[in-house]
Enzyme design. Structure first.
Site, PDB file in Angstrom:
ATOM      1  N   HIS A  80       0.845  -1.201   0.000  1.00  0.00           N
ATOM      2  CA  HIS A  80       0.000   0.000   0.000  1.00  0.00           C
ATOM      3  C   HIS A  80       0.875   1.244   0.000  1.00  0.00           C
ATOM      4  O   HIS A  80       1.741   1.426   0.855  1.00  0.00           O
ATOM      5  CB  HIS A  80      -0.940  -0.014   1.212  1.00  0.00           C
ATOM      6  CG  HIS A  80      -2.043  -1.006   1.052  1.00  0.00           C
ATOM      7  ND1 HIS A  80      -3.252  -0.693   0.458  1.00  0.00           N
ATOM      8  CD2 HIS A  80      -2.124  -2.316   1.378  1.00  0.00           C
ATOM      9  CE1 HIS A  80      -4.024  -1.761   0.433  1.00  0.00           C
ATOM     10  NE2 HIS A  80      -3.361  -2.767   0.980  1.00  0.00           N
ATOM     11  N   ARG A  81       0.646   2.106  -0.977  1.00  0.00           N
ATOM     12  CA  ARG A  81       1.450   3.301  -1.168  1.00  0.00           C
ATOM     13  C   ARG A  81       0.991   4.425  -0.236  1.00  0.00           C
ATOM     14  O   ARG A  81      -0.027   4.339   0.428  1.00  0.00           O
ATOM     15  CB  ARG A  81       1.352   3.767  -2.630  1.00  0.00           C
ATOM     16  CG  ARG A  81       1.689   2.680  -3.643  1.00  0.00           C
ATOM     17  CD  ARG A  81       3.158   2.248  -3.534  1.00  0.00           C
ATOM     18  NE  ARG A  81       3.546   1.393  -4.635  1.00  0.00           N
ATOM     19  CZ  ARG A  81       3.659   0.072  -4.546  1.00  0.00           C
ATOM     20  NH1 ARG A  81       3.394  -0.542  -3.416  1.00  0.00           N
ATOM     21  NH2 ARG A  81       4.034  -0.641  -5.586  1.00  0.00           N
ATOM     22  N   GLN A  88      10.035  -4.938  12.512  1.00  0.00           N
ATOM     23  CA  GLN A  88      11.055  -5.659  13.254  1.00  0.00           C
ATOM     24  C   GLN A  88      11.987  -6.369  12.277  1.00  0.00           C
ATOM     25  O   GLN A  88      11.541  -7.077  11.384  1.00  0.00           O
ATOM     26  CB  GLN A  88      10.397  -6.667  14.187  1.00  0.00           C
ATOM     27  CG  GLN A  88      11.360  -7.405  15.097  1.00  0.00           C
ATOM     28  CD  GLN A  88      10.637  -8.398  15.976  1.00  0.00           C
ATOM     29  OE1 GLN A  88       9.989  -9.315  15.479  1.00  0.00           O
ATOM     30  NE2 GLN A  88      10.719  -8.215  17.281  1.00  0.00           N
ATOM     31  N   SER A  89      13.282  -6.171  12.449  1.00  0.00           N
ATOM     32  CA  SER A  89      14.264  -6.690  11.496  1.00  0.00           C
ATOM     33  C   SER A  89      14.695  -8.110  11.837  1.00  0.00           C
ATOM     34  O   SER A  89      15.147  -8.389  12.951  1.00  0.00           O
ATOM     35  CB  SER A  89      15.492  -5.785  11.471  1.00  0.00           C
ATOM     36  OG  SER A  89      16.528  -6.346  10.688  1.00  0.00           O
ATOM     37  N   GLN A  90      14.581  -9.002  10.866  1.00  0.00           N
ATOM     38  CA  GLN A  90      15.120 -10.351  11.042  1.00  0.00           C
ATOM     39  C   GLN A  90      16.632 -10.376  10.828  1.00  0.00           C
ATOM     40  O   GLN A  90      17.283 -11.357  11.151  1.00  0.00           O
ATOM     41  CB  GLN A  90      14.446 -11.316  10.055  1.00  0.00           C
ATOM     42  CG  GLN A  90      12.993 -11.602  10.366  1.00  0.00           C
ATOM     43  CD  GLN A  90      12.398 -12.588   9.383  1.00  0.00           C
ATOM     44  OE1 GLN A  90      12.839 -12.702   8.233  1.00  0.00           O
ATOM     45  NE2 GLN A  90      11.361 -13.295   9.819  1.00  0.00           N
ATOM     46  N   ARG A 141      18.160 -16.369   8.530  1.00  0.00           N
ATOM     47  CA  ARG A 141      16.731 -16.054   8.379  1.00  0.00           C
ATOM     48  C   ARG A 141      16.139 -16.581   7.070  1.00  0.00           C
ATOM     49  O   ARG A 141      14.920 -16.657   6.932  1.00  0.00           O
ATOM     50  CB  ARG A 141      16.504 -14.550   8.456  1.00  0.00           C
ATOM     51  CG  ARG A 141      17.173 -13.766   7.334  1.00  0.00           C
ATOM     52  CD  ARG A 141      16.892 -12.286   7.416  1.00  0.00           C
ATOM     53  NE  ARG A 141      17.764 -11.524   6.535  1.00  0.00           N
ATOM     54  CZ  ARG A 141      17.536 -10.247   6.185  1.00  0.00           C
ATOM     55  NH1 ARG A 141      16.478  -9.620   6.630  1.00  0.00           N
ATOM     56  NH2 ARG A 141      18.391  -9.614   5.403  1.00  0.00           N
ATOM     57  N   ASN A 157      -2.090   8.425   5.969  1.00  0.00           N
ATOM     58  CA  ASN A 157      -3.016   9.541   6.085  1.00  0.00           C
ATOM     59  C   ASN A 157      -4.440   9.018   5.905  1.00  0.00           C
ATOM     60  O   ASN A 157      -4.656   7.865   5.500  1.00  0.00           O
ATOM     61  CB  ASN A 157      -2.664  10.678   5.112  1.00  0.00           C
ATOM     62  CG  ASN A 157      -2.860  10.317   3.644  1.00  0.00           C
ATOM     63  OD1 ASN A 157      -3.865   9.727   3.254  1.00  0.00           O
ATOM     64  ND2 ASN A 157      -1.896  10.687   2.809  1.00  0.00           N
ATOM     65  N   HIS A 163      -8.774   4.103   1.272  1.00  0.00           N
ATOM     66  CA  HIS A 163      -8.491   3.173   0.172  1.00  0.00           C
ATOM     67  C   HIS A 163      -8.124   1.795   0.722  1.00  0.00           C
ATOM     68  O   HIS A 163      -8.579   0.763   0.195  1.00  0.00           O
ATOM     69  CB  HIS A 163      -7.351   3.722  -0.685  1.00  0.00           C
ATOM     70  CG  HIS A 163      -6.968   2.816  -1.825  1.00  0.00           C
ATOM     71  ND1 HIS A 163      -7.808   2.526  -2.870  1.00  0.00           N
ATOM     72  CD2 HIS A 163      -5.816   2.129  -2.066  1.00  0.00           C
ATOM     73  CE1 HIS A 163      -7.207   1.703  -3.714  1.00  0.00           C
ATOM     74  NE2 HIS A 163      -5.999   1.448  -3.246  1.00  0.00           N
ATOM     75  N   ARG A 168      -9.202  -3.996   1.861  1.00  0.00           N
ATOM     76  CA  ARG A 168      -8.857  -5.021   2.837  1.00  0.00           C
ATOM     77  C   ARG A 168      -9.974  -5.358   3.829  1.00  0.00           C
ATOM     78  O   ARG A 168      -9.861  -6.358   4.540  1.00  0.00           O
ATOM     79  CB  ARG A 168      -7.597  -4.601   3.599  1.00  0.00           C
ATOM     80  CG  ARG A 168      -6.394  -4.329   2.700  1.00  0.00           C
ATOM     81  CD  ARG A 168      -6.026  -5.531   1.844  1.00  0.00           C
ATOM     82  NE  ARG A 168      -4.764  -5.302   1.127  1.00  0.00           N
ATOM     83  CZ  ARG A 168      -4.116  -6.207   0.422  1.00  0.00           C
ATOM     84  NH1 ARG A 168      -4.605  -7.435   0.319  1.00  0.00           N
ATOM     85  NH2 ARG A 168      -2.983  -5.907  -0.199  1.00  0.00           N
TER      86      ARG A 168
END
Length: 228
Positions: A80-81, A88-90, A141, A157, A163, A168
């Site tokens: 989604h733009r 969270q980084s793997q 990972r 926003n 949208h 969804r």
């Protein structure tokens, strides 16, 4: 799944109303903010929604903390733009004892649930074995499953959110991201009920369904019930 609105533009509906009024006013934004009563704000926002003049909705944003979701969900979400994401980084967070999300269709089938859990155990074991062999987690990972639990902060926003909810909240959306959208909609309606009064799938908001032969049938049901 945990979804919480952690911050948003202060008084978002007044900001939207002021932005709309400014387009047709000789006075400045600060004066407009002070002059409009809560009732005037609500009526103007309702009018903007009805007319579909939503550019002013871009002046207000909402930030959510999301936990207990899978990488399946976030791979869909980040498509989604006009949104910002911090996940969270793997690469830096070790996943040797990761949690995972079980789809309802799997959980409802004991044999499938057992097989699913066995595979997750194998993934954990493989991840730990790679780590023991000196492989950094940024490479270990690669064996992790899409079911791996993750956390993400999302900012959109109000126009982007509308949208997002159209797509969804639809019954045809994948179950996990639909749950997320429904939960996010509940959250924003607490602080901006007029902005999101008509938010939801297009069958509810516009009387339209773009799913063709794959339609869930909700629009026909709404039309028969006079629900629009």
């Amino acid at each position: 799944m945990k979804v919480k609105l952690i911050c948003h533009t202060p008084d978002p509906e007044r900001t939207v109303a002021m932005s709309a009024r400014l387009c047709y006013s000789a006075v400045g934004a600060e004066q407009l903010v002070e002059k409009m009563s809560p009732d005037q704000v609500a009526k103007l926002v309702d009018k903007i929604v009805e007319m579909g003049h939503l550019s002013t909705f871009e002046h207000v944003s909402f930030t959510f903390a999301v936990e207990g979701v899978s990488r399946v969900l976030t791979h869909q979400l980040v498509r989604h733009r006009i949104a910002s994401y911090s996940q969270q980084s793997q690469r830096y967070v070790k996943e040797h004892d990761f949690e995972y999300i079980v789809p309802p269709s799997v959980a409802a089938n004991p044999q499938a649930a057992a097989r699913f859990a066995a595979v997750m155990d194998q993934v954990r074991a493989a991840y730990d074995e790679l780590a023991a062999l000196g492989v950094h987690q940024e490479d270990a990972r690669y064996v992790l499953a899409n079911a791996t639990e993750t956390k993400i902060v999302v900012t959109m926003n109000a126009r982007s959110l509308l949208h997002f909810f159209e797509l969804r909240c639809c019954a045809r959306a994948q179950w996990e991201i639909r749950r997320l959208a429904d939960a996010m909609l509940v959250e924003v309606r607490k602080v901006a009920p007029h902005l999101f009064r008509k938010a939801g799938p297009t069958c509810v908001t516009q009387g339209l369904c773009g799913e063709g032969d794959l339609t869930c049938g909700r629009l026909d049901s709404l039309n028969k019930q006079g629900g629009r």
